[in-house]
Design a protein around this motif. Sequence first.
Motif, short mmCIF file in Angstrom:
data_model
loop_
_atom_site.label_atom_id
_atom_site.label_comp_id
_atom_site.label_asym_id
_atom_site.label_seq_id
_atom_site.Cartn_x
_atom_site.Cartn_y
_atom_site.Cartn_z
N GLU A 84 8.82 15.67 1.13
CA GLU A 84 7.73 14.83 0.64
C GLU A 84 8.06 14.34 -0.76
OE1 GLU A 84 2.88 14.90 0.57
OE2 GLU A 84 3.98 16.68 1.18
N VAL A 131 3.97 13.16 -5.82
CA VAL A 131 2.89 12.19 -6.01
C VAL A 131 3.21 11.18 -7.11
CG1 VAL A 131 0.47 11.93 -6.69
CG2 VAL A 131 1.13 13.74 -5.10
N GLU A 134 1.79 8.02 2.09
CA GLU A 134 2.69 9.00 2.70
C GLU A 134 4.11 8.48 2.56
OE1 GLU A 134 1.92 10.96 6.46
OE2 GLU A 134 -0.07 10.06 6.46
N ARG A 177 5.50 8.20 -5.96
CA ARG A 177 5.08 7.34 -4.85
C ARG A 177 4.56 6.00 -5.38
NH1 ARG A 177 1.32 11.75 -1.80
NH2 ARG A 177 2.89 13.41 -1.80
N PRO A 210 -0.61 7.12 -5.21
CA PRO A 210 -0.74 8.57 -5.07
C PRO A 210 -1.20 9.06 -3.70
CG PRO A 210 -2.27 7.71 -6.73
CD PRO A 210 -1.43 6.58 -6.28
N LEU A 211 -1.88 8.21 -2.92
CA LEU A 211 -2.35 8.63 -1.59
C LEU A 211 -1.43 8.18 -0.46
CD1 LEU A 211 -6.19 8.04 -1.97
CD2 LEU A 211 -4.93 10.20 -2.08
#
Length: 163
Positions: A132, A135, A144, A138, A141-142
Amino acid sequence: MRRALILYSTNTWLAFNIAERYYRGRHHIWCTPFSNGRSEKGEAGFVPPASCPWEIYRSLYGEWRAGDRHSAKIEQNRDGILRGAKANRDAGVISEAQRSEIAFIVLDAQIRDFEPLVYVIPYGRVSRLVKEVPVGERAHPLSEEYVIESLPRRLFDIIELAP
């Protein structure tokens, strides 16, 4: 991560071929379970344009097809390939001479060498390789987003999309 069936990533023909030739067919990829940025089943989750395989493909395809010599996407890909060559040199995967060859290839590459490709990766075959993305790294932040640092060629397929 929810149980994804497929992961998607967009890369260029040049990046693919360099990984095949110099990195023993191992590919470093950023991927997501959403090809178009939104869950088709209305589940929570999305990927913003900066990390969305379809949006990356679409914008890169447009700049590639137009022969845009000032393409930001192509320059980002050149930079990424050069960073990858340095990382692989530092890790002992390639020699300094090979890193120099890659740099020459990348800097001499023509626009046509940056044709976009979509990687389709069956999750079940790569689940142990998927990490993964933190955060803070990315596009949102939400979203995937995942990375596979050393994806063997035998574990994914390549498709070309119509824009």
